[in-house]
Design an enzyme around this catalytic site. Structure first.
Site, PDB file in Angstrom:
ATOM      1  N   GLY A   1       0.794  -1.233   0.000  1.00 15.73           N
ATOM      2  CA  GLY A   1       0.000   0.000   0.000  1.00 15.73           C
ATOM      3  C   GLY A   1       0.822   1.278   0.000  1.00 15.73           C
ATOM      4  O   GLY A   1       0.346   2.318   0.456  1.00 15.73           O
TER       5      GLY A   1
ATOM      6  N   HIS B   1       0.978   0.689 -13.194  1.00 15.70           N
ATOM      7  CA  HIS B   1       1.770  -0.492 -13.570  1.00 15.70           C
ATOM      8  C   HIS B   1       3.247  -0.102 -13.562  1.00 15.70           C
ATOM      9  O   HIS B   1       3.611   0.957 -14.080  1.00 15.70           O
ATOM     10  CB  HIS B   1       1.336  -0.969 -14.961  1.00 15.70           C
ATOM     11  CG  HIS B   1       2.044  -2.220 -15.376  1.00 15.70           C
ATOM     12  ND1 HIS B   1       1.686  -3.466 -14.884  1.00 15.70           N
ATOM     13  CD2 HIS B   1       3.098  -2.430 -16.190  1.00 15.70           C
ATOM     14  CE1 HIS B   1       2.491  -4.376 -15.397  1.00 15.70           C
ATOM     15  NE2 HIS B   1       3.356  -3.776 -16.194  1.00 15.70           N
TER      16      HIS B   1
HETATM   17  C1  GAR Z   1       3.267  -1.113  -7.455  1.00 11.57           C
HETATM   18  O1  GAR Z   1       4.613  -1.030  -7.819  1.00 11.57           O
HETATM   19  C2  GAR Z   1       2.399  -1.244  -8.674  1.00 11.57           C
HETATM   20  O2  GAR Z   1       2.908  -0.582  -9.788  1.00 11.57           O
HETATM   21  C3  GAR Z   1       2.390  -2.725  -8.881  1.00 11.57           C
HETATM   22  O3  GAR Z   1       2.293  -3.271  -7.587  1.00 11.57           O
HETATM   23  C4  GAR Z   1       2.992  -2.405  -6.695  1.00 11.57           C
HETATM   24  C5  GAR Z   1       2.147  -2.183  -5.470  1.00 11.57           C
HETATM   25  O4  GAR Z   1       2.886  -1.542  -4.477  1.00 11.57           O
HETATM   26  N1  GAR Z   1       1.281  -3.124  -9.700  1.00 11.57           N
HETATM   27  C6  GAR Z   1       1.380  -4.055 -10.637  1.00 11.57           C
HETATM   28  O5  GAR Z   1       2.376  -4.714 -10.816  1.00 11.57           O
HETATM   29  C7  GAR Z   1       0.099  -4.238 -11.450  1.00 11.57           C
HETATM   30  N2  GAR Z   1       0.341  -5.000 -12.628  1.00 11.57           N
HETATM   31  P1  GAR Z   1       2.175  -0.871  -3.232  1.00 11.57           P
HETATM   32  O6  GAR Z   1       1.234  -1.924  -2.615  1.00 11.57           O
HETATM   33  O7  GAR Z   1       3.301  -0.529  -2.305  1.00 11.57           O
HETATM   34  O8  GAR Z   1       1.428   0.335  -3.719  1.00 11.57           O
END
Ligand code: GAR
Length: 218
Positions: A16, A114
């Protein structure tokens, strides 16, 4: 956005940090026309849920034990969001696939972030560390992140904003991820601000960013 405020739902499954960046941007007055109405998590133990609680934001858990099929998830999710009059759905590290019925209901009102420069390095199975491993193995000279409008295809809809980062000698998936996340935390709040100000025009699979919100143009 009848009240003038853009009510957000932030959908999460993990740490998050993007949710935190959105909360911080709102608290710092950088997105004056938006507020988070609800956080929805596909995992009860996601740290993102703890972040929501700390900021007194309602967190709803919708997981695979409660919903067996993506369609069932979509119906329940729509109920949760409609009851809270959500205007914009922000996927922030959300790992559950949204079904076509849900996407239709919230057409052009779902954003995703992404960790790569789409259309490269997107699609099924491409999330988190796997994306960075693929980028490093490919010999690309740069990577970055993309905020896009969600359509029925994985990591596919029209692009709102992108930020590039260089690949550096000795980069690992971890160092690259950290450099990209810094950009994500700037880019996602910016995209949400543009949406909340009515400055995204989405037409024929293309996003135009308006200089001035539509009302002020008249
Ligand atoms: C982020 O880096 C986002 O870009 C990626 O998951 C991470 C979540 O981090 N999303 C994907 O890979 C979607 N295909 P967070 O929970 O710390 O925000």
């Amino acid at each position: 956005m009848s009240s003038g405020q853009c009510r957000l739902a932030v959908l999460v499954s993990g740490a998050g940090s993007n949710l935190q960046a959105i909360i911080d941007a709102i608290n710092a007055g950088k997105i004056p026309q938006a507020e988070i109405a609800v956080v929805v998590s596909s995992r009860r133990d996601a740290y993102a849920v703890e972040r929501a609680r700390r900021h007194h934001i309602e967190a709803v858990i919708l997981n695979s034990q409660e919903c067996r099929a993506p369609q069932e998830f979509g119906v329940k999710l729509a109920q949760v969001l409609e009851a809270r009059q959500v205007d914009l759905v922000c996927l922030a590290g959300f790992l559950w696939r949204l079904d076509a019925g849900f996407i239709q209901k919230f057409r052009d009102r779902i954003l995703n972030i992404h960790p790569a420069l789409l259309p490269k390095f997107g699609g099924k199975g491409m999330y988190g560390r796997r994306v960075h491993e693929a980028v490093l193995a490919s010999g690309e000279k740069e990577s970055g992140c993309t905020v896009h409008v969600v359509d029925e295809e994985y990591d596919h809809g029209p692009i709102v904003l992108q930020a590039k980062v260089p690949l550096l000698p000795g980069d690992t998936p971890g160092t690259l991820a950290a450099r990209i996340q810094e950009q994500e935390h700037r880019l996602y709040p910016e995209a949400i601000r543009l949406f909340s100000e009515g400055r995204l025009r989405i037409e024929r699979n293309h996003v135009t960013i308006l200089e001035v919100p539509p009302l002020e143009r008249r």
